[in-house]
Design an enzyme around this catalytic site. Structure first.
Site, mmCIF file in Angstrom:
data_model
loop_
_atom_site.group_PDB
_atom_site.id
_atom_site.type_symbol
_atom_site.label_atom_id
_atom_site.label_comp_id
_atom_site.label_asym_id
_atom_site.label_seq_id
_atom_site.Cartn_x
_atom_site.Cartn_y
_atom_site.Cartn_z
ATOM 1 N N ASP A 291 0.814 -1.219 0.000
ATOM 2 C CA ASP A 291 0.000 0.000 0.000
ATOM 3 C C ASP A 291 0.843 1.264 0.000
ATOM 4 O OD1 ASP A 291 0.968 -0.329 2.569
ATOM 5 O OD2 ASP A 291 -0.982 -0.603 3.506
ATOM 6 N N ASN B 138 -7.275 -2.316 14.577
ATOM 7 C CA ASN B 138 -8.661 -2.717 14.299
ATOM 8 C C ASN B 138 -8.722 -3.957 13.416
ATOM 9 O OD1 ASN B 138 -7.856 -1.728 11.854
ATOM 10 N ND2 ASN B 138 -9.313 -0.024 11.776
ATOM 11 N N GLU C 168 -9.634 -1.747 5.658
ATOM 12 C CA GLU C 168 -10.248 -1.420 6.934
ATOM 13 C C GLU C 168 -11.488 -2.283 7.184
ATOM 14 O OE1 GLU C 168 -8.730 0.401 8.914
ATOM 15 O OE2 GLU C 168 -8.064 2.328 8.109
HETATM 16 C C1 GLP Z 1 -0.464 0.778 8.490
HETATM 17 C C2 GLP Z 1 -0.120 -0.110 7.299
HETATM 18 C C3 GLP Z 1 -0.347 -1.565 7.603
HETATM 19 C C4 GLP Z 1 0.312 -1.923 8.933
HETATM 20 C C5 GLP Z 1 -0.296 -1.100 10.034
HETATM 21 C C6 GLP Z 1 0.285 -1.399 11.401
HETATM 22 O O1 GLP Z 1 -1.808 1.059 8.569
HETATM 23 N N1 GLP Z 1 -0.872 0.236 6.133
HETATM 24 O O2 GLP Z 1 0.168 -2.345 6.558
HETATM 25 O O3 GLP Z 1 0.162 -3.282 9.198
HETATM 26 O O4 GLP Z 1 -0.048 0.264 9.734
HETATM 27 O O5 GLP Z 1 1.455 -0.660 11.592
HETATM 28 P P1 GLP Z 1 2.470 -0.884 12.763
HETATM 29 O O6 GLP Z 1 3.255 -2.081 12.408
HETATM 30 O O7 GLP Z 1 3.332 0.371 12.756
HETATM 31 O O8 GLP Z 1 1.700 -1.025 14.004
#
Ligand code: GLP
Length: 239
Positions: A67, A134, A141
């Protein structure tokens, strides 16, 4: 689905790197699905160390990221293009690496192009995932139905708040992103999800033991034949 619980976050990163390293050794021209966020960083550091020690060669590997934010310049300090360059691509010899273009003039066309490119490359052999608080994966989402192809998504308030820490202020956090869909993630031949910290405990509980529902996007992984979940004790706290 296999779940491995480790003492700490560092071990989670090492374990994920073991899986990715063995994938690359077994199939040097692997197509890797990569992720951003703080969770994959330990894995990337281990892969970089193995590469620099001369035991892991990515010269035939191609990667596709999950993404990217929309309307954030690619060279912005918080873009996923920048993150991937700094955390991985600048330190290894990946043959080619791709991140979706969140600034494309025609975003719908970019979504189609990205899916077609992954398919033309032969599909993702091993997909790395983090998980949102979430239960989101990529930027898929919670919703009323599972997404399929790459698409433009509106970020939820919970995700905007979680990602706010990287930006100067809340108003700077992009509200939209381009993300591989759940269908695209599920098409990967093998999936490795990493999670650490108590913040993720509820999402991990729901993913591993709750109903398979688009309200917890990661729960769909239970229907995939080859998923490994690597968590530290804190993220496994509710299991
Ligand atoms: C973002 C990314 C996800 C990731 C999530 C959790 O929203 N798009 O791919 O898994 O964050 O991030 P973190 O690993 O910093 O908690």
């Amino acid at each position: 689905m296999q779940v491995h619980v480790f003492e700490n976050a560092q071990q989670v990163g090492k374990a994920a790197a073991v899986l990715f390293a063995s994938q690359v050794m077994r199939k040097p021209d692997s197509i890797l699905g990569l992720a951003t966020g703080s969770s994959p960083i330990g894995c990337y550091q281990e892969l970089i160390a193995m590469h620099q020690a001369g035991v892991l060669d990515f010269s035939q590997c191609v990667s596709y990221n999950l993404d990217e934010y929309c309307a954030l310049p690619q060279d912005h300090a918080c873009s996923y293009h920048t993150f991937m360059r700094e955390e991985l691509f600048d330190h290894i010899n990946m043959k080619a690496h791709f991140v979706p273009d969140g600034n494309a003039a025609d975003l719908a066309a970019e979504c189609k192009r990205y899916d077609a490119a992954i398919q033309a490359a032969g599909g993702i052999d091993m997909q790395l995932l983090g998980i949102g608080r979430n239960g989101h994966i990529g930027f898929n989402e919670p919703a009323d139905s599972f997404t399929y192809g790459t698409q433009i998504v509106e970020l939820t308030e919970s995700t905007i708040q979680a990602n706010r820490r990287f930006f100067d202020s809340e108003k700077d956090v992009p509200r939209r992103a381009i993300s591989l869909g759940i269908g695209g993630i599920m098409s990967a031949k093998e999936i490795v999800l990493v999670a650490m910290g108590e913040d993720k405990a509820e999402a991990i509980l729901k993913t591993v033991t709750g109903p398979v529902t688009p309200q917890v996007p990661a729960s769909i992984l239970r229907t995939h034949p080859h998923v490994t979940i690597l968590v530290d004790k804190a993220a496994a706290k509710l299991l």
